[in-house]
Design a protein around this motif. Structure first.
Motif, PDB file in Angstrom:
ATOM      1  N   TRP A  18       6.128   9.148  -2.090  1.00 46.80           N
ATOM      2  CA  TRP A  18       5.002   9.296  -3.015  1.00 46.80           C
ATOM      3  C   TRP A  18       4.989  10.734  -3.512  1.00 46.80           C
ATOM      4  CZ3 TRP A  18       4.092   7.028   1.860  1.00 46.80           C
ATOM      5  CH2 TRP A  18       3.951   7.950   2.905  1.00 46.80           C
ATOM      6  N   GLU A  19       4.107  11.031  -4.402  1.00 45.36           N
ATOM      7  CA  GLU A  19       4.042  12.370  -4.979  1.00 45.36           C
ATOM      8  C   GLU A  19       3.620  13.390  -3.933  1.00 45.36           C
ATOM      9  OE1 GLU A  19       1.570  14.806  -8.455  1.00 45.36           O
ATOM     10  OE2 GLU A  19       1.583  12.608  -8.428  1.00 45.36           O
ATOM     11  N   ALA A  20       4.358  14.482  -3.832  1.00 38.21           N
ATOM     12  CA  ALA A  20       4.045  15.534  -2.877  1.00 38.21           C
ATOM     13  C   ALA A  20       2.854  16.359  -3.365  1.00 38.21           C
ATOM     14  CB  ALA A  20       5.254  16.434  -2.663  1.00 38.21           C
ATOM     15  N   CYS A  38       0.840  -1.191   0.000  1.00 36.90           N
ATOM     16  CA  CYS A  38       0.000   0.000   0.000  1.00 36.90           C
ATOM     17  C   CYS A  38       0.876   1.242   0.000  1.00 36.90           C
ATOM     18  CB  CYS A  38      -0.926   0.001   1.220  1.00 36.90           C
ATOM     19  SG  CYS A  38      -1.931   1.493   1.384  1.00 36.90           S
ATOM     20  N   SER A  39       0.525   2.205  -0.821  1.00 35.04           N
ATOM     21  CA  SER A  39       1.199   3.496  -0.847  1.00 35.04           C
ATOM     22  C   SER A  39       0.132   4.579  -0.960  1.00 35.04           C
ATOM     23  CB  SER A  39       2.191   3.565  -2.013  1.00 35.04           C
ATOM     24  OG  SER A  39       2.934   4.778  -1.959  1.00 35.04           O
ATOM     25  N   LEU A  40       0.562   5.824  -1.121  1.00 32.50           N
ATOM     26  CA  LEU A  40      -0.359   6.946  -1.257  1.00 32.50           C
ATOM     27  C   LEU A  40      -0.285   7.490  -2.673  1.00 32.50           C
ATOM     28  CD1 LEU A  40       0.191   8.930   2.074  1.00 32.50           C
ATOM     29  CD2 LEU A  40      -1.370   7.044   1.620  1.00 32.50           C
ATOM     30  N   THR A  41      -1.403   7.978  -3.157  1.00 34.41           N
ATOM     31  CA  THR A  41      -1.469   8.612  -4.466  1.00 34.41           C
ATOM     32  C   THR A  41      -2.423   9.795  -4.369  1.00 34.41           C
ATOM     33  OG1 THR A  41      -1.845   8.210  -6.832  1.00 34.41           O
ATOM     34  CG2 THR A  41      -3.377   7.178  -5.293  1.00 34.41           C
ATOM     35  N   PRO A  42      -2.206  10.868  -5.123  1.00 31.47           N
ATOM     36  CA  PRO A  42      -3.110  12.018  -5.045  1.00 31.47           C
ATOM     37  C   PRO A  42      -4.550  11.619  -5.317  1.00 31.47           C
ATOM     38  CG  PRO A  42      -1.128  12.598  -6.250  1.00 31.47           C
ATOM     39  CD  PRO A  42      -1.064  11.119  -6.027  1.00 31.47           C
TER      40      PRO A  42
END
Length: 579
Positions: free
Chosen positions: A316-318, A211-215
């Motif tokens: 992940w993308e800032a 699991c990661s984060l995405t906008p």
């Protein structure tokens, strides 16, 4: 028939049929013996290491009834998986002391009192607790490994992000919270909806997935950026919260935003793509230290040294520029420093906001704080009757708890609503002006008293100086005139330091501006101030809180006049920019 009560527990929702299976086996066990199973108490998704869980307390209370002859549970580990086996044995002892017989349906055995049964009880409780101990160790090691590799370690997903679930480095699904508190499961490539889950249900990844984060949606990403930019430019937190709510945004729980949910956003490094894990320890069993799981002998929340943090940049993308994020952290730091005050006395040892304000509706005694920690380190705070829990059951015979978070948030919410209602209310402004007039009169009278005292002291000092001019130094020293002159000089100096500039009531427009600024300061104290600051304000605002366990209600009596006094005092001084 023999009246019997039962107890069932499961530790997580992964055991979907566990409670139903346990209930059925308890009923079958009772029916085979001709017992009347009058009630089955339960704890759902609660760790066995939490020895104060509600269902268990209900069981212990029911077993005290002389009409209950038997207690039946599926297995001993349903009663407890204690950190210390002695704690489990104390539960056994408490059940036996009620006079009821205790049976385990899995093997038909009865809880005995002899020496051999005591040894067996100690061994089984140790084994049950050791199961959670090893599980905690292995789980913590796995979480730390995920964090080192830049994957989301777990916990609530920050607003503006979605969960990105991948397998073999290939994106599979995106999980997005809805504004109603549910979840949408989206295809990671096409964005089409695969599943829609209502509030209370959560999509779970497979063991082999990461699991990661995405906008999240463009609207949410833009809202996050506006939040950080507005705060960096000096906008009050209340205005930022109002803007979010008016735009229709909601938290992951489907609730309106508040200052309490805004501040963690402002301080979360995830928004600049930085993963930071292990800033604090919640686990009851282990802490992550020196790169490994170390067993804890203590309990509770523990802030960890920065040397033990796991930090992964660009995980992940800032969503926010580093410069804006740093400006926000600078303002948050200045805000905390401006509200720091020394905390002394017994209040500094308690984290209960309503300490000393709550009373028992049964006996009239004081309610005090009691913290219960689950096996996963989750702390649950309650208020309990001090008389009952100190053993004075002759004064208070009722066992009950009042959820601390629930009643504290309710009180704070009532106060916040009053503050928002009064901030722009003309009648309240008139009350503030009347209070200011009283304060000005009091201040003027005190100033006149100080001036009169100084004049009297100065006259006595002048008289002593004339004596000094007429006497030889040895004579003056022998008569103690030098010491008297020094004492009077010090008293005059202290009065000069206490002398204040004359205060006056500002014009109407300036008064309105200062009142609004004072309310912003009060909101800041209520939201981000130290516990002692908030307790002092609430203690003056609330006359009493009485808990009525029979009706399961709490009666709150307010003293709203305090607000006009607080605002009036602040309004007599020039307002400072809200931070």
């Amino acid at each position: 028939m023999t009246r019997t009560v039962g107890y069932v527990r499961r530790s997580s929702d992964s055991q979907e049929e566990s409670l139903g299976q346990q209930r059925e086996r308890l009923r079958r066990f009772a029916d085979e013996r001709g017992w009347d199973l009058v009630a089955i108490y339960e704890d759902d998704a609660v760790s066995g290491s939490d020895l104060t869980r509600p269902g268990l307390q209900q069981l212990l209370h029911a077993a005290e009834s002389p009409q209950i002859e038997n207690v039946v549970v599926w297995d001993r580990n349903r009663l407890a998986r204690p950190k210390d086996p002695v704690d489990g044995m104390l539960i056994d002892r408490q059940l036996r002391s009620c006079g009821a017989r205790v049976f385990f349906a899995c093997n038909g055995q009865e809880l005995q009192r002899d020496f051999a049964a005591g040894v067996l009880s100690f061994i089984e409780h140790h084994q049950n607790g050791d199961f959670l101990r090893r599980l905690s160790r292995d789980t913590l090691r796995g979480i730390a490994d995920r964090a080192r590799r830049g994957f989301w370690p777990g916990g609530p997903i920050p607003f503006g992000f979605d969960r990105l679930i991948s397998s073999a480095d290939e994106a599979r699904r995106v999980v997005r919270y809805t504004d109603l508190g549910g979840q949408l499961v989206l295809d990671a490539v096409t964005g089409s909806v695969l599943e829609e889950l209502p509030k209370g249900r959560s999509h779970k990844k497979q063991e082999h997935e990461t699991c990661s984060l995405t906008p999240s949606s463009p609207e949410r990403v833009a809202a996050v950026r506006r939040v950080f930019e507005s705060y960096a430019l000096g906008s009050p937190t209340r205005r930022i919260v109002d803007d979010l709510n008016e735009a229709g945004f909601r938290t992951s729980r489907g609730s309106a935003f508040s200052i309490q949910t805004l501040l963690p956003i402002l301080e979360n490094p995830a928004y600049v793509g930085r993963l930071v894990y292990n800033r604090r320890t919640l686990s009851k069993w282990h802490r992550y230290k020196g790169g490994q799981s170390v067993e804890r002998l203590d309990e509770g929340v523990e802030k960890r040294d920065s040397a033990d943090w796991i930090v992964h940049e660009d995980a992940w993308e800032a969503l926010v520029d580093r410069e804006v994020f740093d400006a926000v952290q600078g303002r948050r730091r200045r805000s905390r420093e401006s509200h720091q005050v020394p905390v002394r006395g017994p209040a500094s040892k308690s984290d209960y906001l309503l300490t000393g304000l709550m009373t028992c509706g049964v006996c009239g005694g004081r309610l005090t704080g009691s913290t219960k920690t689950s096996g996963k380190g989750k702390k649950t705070r309650y208020y309990v009757c001090n008389r009952y829990h100190s053993g004075r059951k002759d004064l208070c015979p009722t066992r009950y708890t009042v959820p601390a978070n629930l009643v504290e948030e309710h009180v704070l919410d009532l106060i916040r609503k009053d503050l928002m209602q009064w901030r722009d209310d003309s009648t309240f402004h008139d009350q503030v002006r009347a209070e200011m007039e009283r304060l000005v009169e009091v201040s003027t009278g005190a100033q006149r008293q100080r001036e009169a005292s100084r004049a009297s002291l100065q006259a006595e000092l002048d008289r002593l100086r004339r004596h000094l001019m007429q006497l030889e130094p040895e004579q003056a020293r022998a008569l103690g005139i030098y010491e008297q002159a020094d004492r009077l000089t010090e008293e005059v100096r202290q009065l000069d330091e206490e002398t204040q500039d004359a205060v006056s009531i500002p014009p109407a427009d300036e008064l309105r501006r200062r009142i609004v600024a004072a309310f912003d300061d009060l909101e800041s104290v209520m939201s981000t101030g130290l516990l002692e600051e908030r307790r002092q304000f609430i203690a003056g605002y609330i006359r009493s809180i009485v808990a009525h366990p029979e009706e399961q209600t709490v009666e709150i009596t307010f003293v709203p006049a305090l607000v006009s006094q607080v605002v009036a005092r602040a309004g007599l001084e020039p307002a400072t920019p809200s931070s």
